[in-house]
Scaffold this motif. Sequence first.
Motif, PDB file in Angstrom:
ATOM      1  N   ALA A  15       0.834  -1.211   0.000  1.00 31.70           N
ATOM      2  CA  ALA A  15       0.000   0.000   0.000  1.00 31.70           C
ATOM      3  C   ALA A  15       0.863   1.253   0.000  1.00 31.70           C
ATOM      4  O   ALA A  15       0.583   2.226  -0.722  1.00 31.70           O
ATOM      5  CB  ALA A  15      -0.921  -0.005   1.224  1.00 31.70           C
ATOM      6  N   LEU A  16       1.936   1.225   0.793  1.00 27.22           N
ATOM      7  CA  LEU A  16       2.852   2.373   0.842  1.00 27.22           C
ATOM      8  C   LEU A  16       3.453   2.644  -0.549  1.00 27.22           C
ATOM      9  O   LEU A  16       3.462   3.786  -1.024  1.00 27.22           O
ATOM     10  CB  LEU A  16       3.973   2.081   1.842  1.00 27.22           C
ATOM     11  N   THR A  17       3.927   1.571  -1.196  1.00 32.36           N
ATOM     12  CA  THR A  17       4.546   1.725  -2.517  1.00 32.36           C
ATOM     13  C   THR A  17       3.529   2.247  -3.530  1.00 32.36           C
ATOM     14  O   THR A  17       3.832   3.162  -4.314  1.00 32.36           O
ATOM     15  CB  THR A  17       5.104   0.374  -3.003  1.00 32.36           C
ATOM     16  N   ALA A  18       2.332   1.661  -3.515  1.00 30.14           N
ATOM     17  CA  ALA A  18       1.312   2.075  -4.484  1.00 30.14           C
ATOM     18  C   ALA A  18       0.855   3.514  -4.236  1.00 30.14           C
ATOM     19  O   ALA A  18       0.657   4.284  -5.186  1.00 30.14           O
ATOM     20  CB  ALA A  18       0.114   1.124  -4.405  1.00 30.14           C
ATOM     21  N   LEU A  19       0.703   3.887  -2.961  1.00 26.44           N
ATOM     22  CA  LEU A  19       0.280   5.260  -2.646  1.00 26.44           C
ATOM     23  C   LEU A  19       1.305   6.277  -3.148  1.00 26.44           C
ATOM     24  O   LEU A  19       0.943   7.303  -3.743  1.00 26.44           O
ATOM     25  CB  LEU A  19       0.068   5.416  -1.142  1.00 26.44           C
ATOM     26  N   TYR A  20       2.581   6.006  -2.906  1.00 24.68           N
ATOM     27  CA  TYR A  20       3.619   6.935  -3.379  1.00 24.68           C
ATOM     28  C   TYR A  20       3.692   6.926  -4.902  1.00 24.68           C
ATOM     29  O   TYR A  20       3.824   7.970  -5.535  1.00 24.68           O
ATOM     30  CB  TYR A  20       4.978   6.567  -2.776  1.00 24.68           C
ATOM     31  N   VAL A 396     -15.441  11.330  -0.405  1.00 23.51           N
ATOM     32  CA  VAL A 396     -14.450  12.389  -0.663  1.00 23.51           C
ATOM     33  C   VAL A 396     -14.144  12.462  -2.158  1.00 23.51           C
ATOM     34  O   VAL A 396     -14.101  13.541  -2.758  1.00 23.51           O
ATOM     35  CB  VAL A 396     -13.163  12.126   0.151  1.00 23.51           C
ATOM     36  N   MET A 397     -13.942  11.285  -2.771  1.00 25.49           N
ATOM     37  CA  MET A 397     -13.636  11.235  -4.208  1.00 25.49           C
ATOM     38  C   MET A 397     -14.768  11.850  -5.038  1.00 25.49           C
ATOM     39  O   MET A 397     -14.520  12.706  -5.911  1.00 25.49           O
ATOM     40  CB  MET A 397     -13.417   9.778  -4.629  1.00 25.49           C
ATOM     41  N   VAL A 398     -15.997  11.460  -4.750  1.00 27.97           N
ATOM     42  CA  VAL A 398     -17.129  11.954  -5.546  1.00 27.97           C
ATOM     43  C   VAL A 398     -17.324  13.466  -5.329  1.00 27.97           C
ATOM     44  O   VAL A 398     -17.532  14.227  -6.280  1.00 27.97           O
ATOM     45  CB  VAL A 398     -18.417  11.188  -5.182  1.00 27.97           C
ATOM     46  N   ALA A 441      -7.703  11.167  -6.202  1.00 26.23           N
ATOM     47  CA  ALA A 441      -7.182   9.958  -6.849  1.00 26.23           C
ATOM     48  C   ALA A 441      -6.785   8.909  -5.813  1.00 26.23           C
ATOM     49  O   ALA A 441      -7.070   7.712  -5.980  1.00 26.23           O
ATOM     50  CB  ALA A 441      -5.983  10.312  -7.725  1.00 26.23           C
ATOM     51  N   GLU A 442      -6.128   9.336  -4.747  1.00 26.41           N
ATOM     52  CA  GLU A 442      -5.733   8.383  -3.706  1.00 26.41           C
ATOM     53  C   GLU A 442      -6.971   7.798  -3.013  1.00 26.41           C
ATOM     54  O   GLU A 442      -7.010   6.610  -2.681  1.00 26.41           O
ATOM     55  CB  GLU A 442      -4.827   9.062  -2.674  1.00 26.41           C
ATOM     56  N   ALA A 443      -7.989   8.650  -2.805  1.00 21.79           N
ATOM     57  CA  ALA A 443      -9.238   8.158  -2.196  1.00 21.79           C
ATOM     58  C   ALA A 443      -9.878   7.112  -3.104  1.00 21.79           C
ATOM     59  O   ALA A 443     -10.379   6.085  -2.628  1.00 21.79           O
ATOM     60  CB  ALA A 443     -10.191   9.321  -1.948  1.00 21.79           C
ATOM     61  N   GLY A 444      -9.865   7.357  -4.405  1.00 21.80           N
ATOM     62  CA  GLY A 444     -10.416   6.384  -5.349  1.00 21.80           C
ATOM     63  C   GLY A 444      -9.662   5.071  -5.325  1.00 21.80           C
ATOM     64  O   GLY A 444     -10.262   3.988  -5.395  1.00 21.80           O
ATOM     65  N   TRP A 445      -8.337   5.170  -5.215  1.00 27.09           N
ATOM     66  CA  TRP A 445      -7.534   3.951  -5.136  1.00 27.09           C
ATOM     67  C   TRP A 445      -7.877   3.183  -3.868  1.00 27.09           C
ATOM     68  O   TRP A 445      -7.973   1.944  -3.873  1.00 27.09           O
ATOM     69  CB  TRP A 445      -6.041   4.308  -5.161  1.00 27.09           C
ATOM     70  N   ILE A 446      -8.077   3.888  -2.751  1.00 30.59           N
ATOM     71  CA  ILE A 446      -8.446   3.225  -1.489  1.00 30.59           C
ATOM     72  C   ILE A 446      -9.789   2.511  -1.637  1.00 30.59           C
ATOM     73  O   ILE A 446      -9.966   1.372  -1.184  1.00 30.59           O
ATOM     74  CB  ILE A 446      -8.483   4.256  -0.338  1.00 30.59           C
ATOM     75  N   VAL A 447     -10.752   3.155  -2.298  1.00 30.83           N
ATOM     76  CA  VAL A 447     -12.055   2.520  -2.514  1.00 30.83           C
ATOM     77  C   VAL A 447     -11.880   1.219  -3.307  1.00 30.83           C
ATOM     78  O   VAL A 447     -12.439   0.168  -2.957  1.00 30.83           O
ATOM     79  CB  VAL A 447     -13.007   3.467  -3.274  1.00 30.83           C
ATOM     80  N   ALA A 448     -11.077   1.290  -4.373  1.00 31.32           N
ATOM     81  CA  ALA A 448     -10.904   0.117  -5.239  1.00 31.32           C
ATOM     82  C   ALA A 448     -10.210  -1.029  -4.524  1.00 31.32           C
ATOM     83  O   ALA A 448     -10.613  -2.188  -4.671  1.00 31.32           O
ATOM     84  CB  ALA A 448     -10.117   0.514  -6.486  1.00 31.32           C
ATOM     85  N   GLU A 449      -9.172  -0.723  -3.747  1.00 31.66           N
ATOM     86  CA  GLU A 449      -8.346  -1.787  -3.165  1.00 31.66           C
ATOM     87  C   GLU A 449      -8.781  -2.188  -1.761  1.00 31.66           C
ATOM     88  O   GLU A 449      -8.835  -3.379  -1.457  1.00 31.66           O
ATOM     89  CB  GLU A 449      -6.875  -1.347  -3.167  1.00 31.66           C
ATOM     90  N   VAL A 450      -9.071  -1.229  -0.901  1.00 36.78           N
ATOM     91  CA  VAL A 450      -9.547  -1.576   0.443  1.00 36.78           C
ATOM     92  C   VAL A 450     -10.963  -2.146   0.349  1.00 36.78           C
ATOM     93  O   VAL A 450     -11.323  -3.085   1.060  1.00 36.78           O
ATOM     94  CB  VAL A 450      -9.523  -0.339   1.365  1.00 36.78           C
TER      95      VAL A 450
END
Length: 509
Positions: A15-20, A396-398, A441-450
């Motif tokens: 998650a750290l690597t993907a977030l950065y 947050v993303m929307v 964008a990071e919030a969207g990634w969290i929705v998709a993966e978490v």
Amino acid sequence: MMDSTLVDWSRAQFALTALYHFLFVPLTLGLSFIVAIMETIYVKTVDEKWKKITRFWMTLFAINFAIGVATGLIMEFEFGTNWSNYSWFVGDIFGAPLAIEGILAFFMESAFFAVMFFGWNKVSKNFHLLSTWLVAIGSNLSALWILIANGWMQYPIGMVFNPHTVRNEMSSFWDVALSPVAVAKFLHTIGSGYVIGALFVVGISAWFILKGRDVLEAKRSMVVGASFGLLVSLFLAASGDESAYQVAQHQPVKLAAMEGLYKGEERAGIVAFGILNPDKQIGDEKAEFLGNIEIPYALSFLGYHDVNAFVPGLDDLVYGNPAHNVESAASKIMKGRIALTALSEFKEAKKAGDEAAMKAANVMLQQYMPYFGYGYLQNLSDIVPPISLTFYSFHVMVGLGMWFIVLFLVVLYLLMANDITRFRKVLWISVLSIPLGWIAAEAGWIVAEVGRQPWAIQDLLPVGMAATQIDAGNVQLSFWLFAILFTGLLIAEIKIMVRQIALGIHGGH
């Protein structure tokens, strides 16, 4: 299942690597096309100011591109070092799009990047322009293959399970490449990158205007950025609608978590604003929200394109709802354990050389293979992802996505119909909105993966079975080393970017 400490640290490291990594990639995607548009205007008009403008934004693109590559390479290596069970189980499928990304797309963008950045006055204008467009296309093709791989993890199709090797093998490349989930994910993700690029150009240009520097060039940049931003933010909203539809079809638990929906409803509404009840648990009768505002019918329409459709809630998905043909988690876990037992029986029969028993076990295994991963789960609630993180990240993303449409519309109107230099509050808002694109964008990634937890591969392999069996201390050590390295790279990029921006459009080269 593996030691939870090891799994959590492996998960945290990825998650750290993907977030950065996702701090750098979206700007590359968006800025590459904006630079290509600017250079096209230069070639068409032969106006030297457009050349200055293009070279300024191209330099910022190059800084970001170089550092983004470094984090991306590390992430791909982590599949082998930290997720070897995952790589064994589906490497024949997951590796193909990653290989194509490296061989075709990455080589293409890297080769023409050299011409684009160092080829000014060394190659013809048209060839240089072609190189710039090919870098932009190559960058987006890289994203395409990465997101096809990710889309397959969310909706695994186009493969068969080989009990002899205990591996999934690709049966249809085109089913994998053209998966509706992968297509929707690609379009929505690159759309977010384009918006980040547009916000970056609009915000930095606004800063130049506020400082009274390079005002003409900044206004021209702003026109390109705001026009591009308005178009892509509308595209982002449309692609988000398709993404939500695909989530409803293939990952209903994620959709329920995104909306904090516990009890399924017909004609379900979308929560426009809400505060989750922290005491709410699966199966109890407590209220879902401390307070919320809903848009009636919108969730049924978003998820199923039918305002009267039934949207299953978390209680339905955990305990089942026969009235609406929603299967319970208990039923899926039982089928998953049948699949695991059949695999064990196949291995025993193979060892004994019993062909008939092998065939019978394989028939049973293939029948229950779609539930294979459920066999590893211990509790019914294991199918539910972290609800609060998924819910708030989605909203947050929307919310920010809606804000970007308004911002680009206002900026473009003031640029075309008025003198934007007199609207200093709008300019400051543009500057302050630069980081909001990354937050969305990071919030969207969290929705998709978490939101798809507990799955590494939807329904087939839980994260707890995907990690490499190594000492958790080693993963902890490498986590902190990567955290220091990535933070150093981010600080370095920001410093170089700020220094380059401070030189101005005329002073940067």
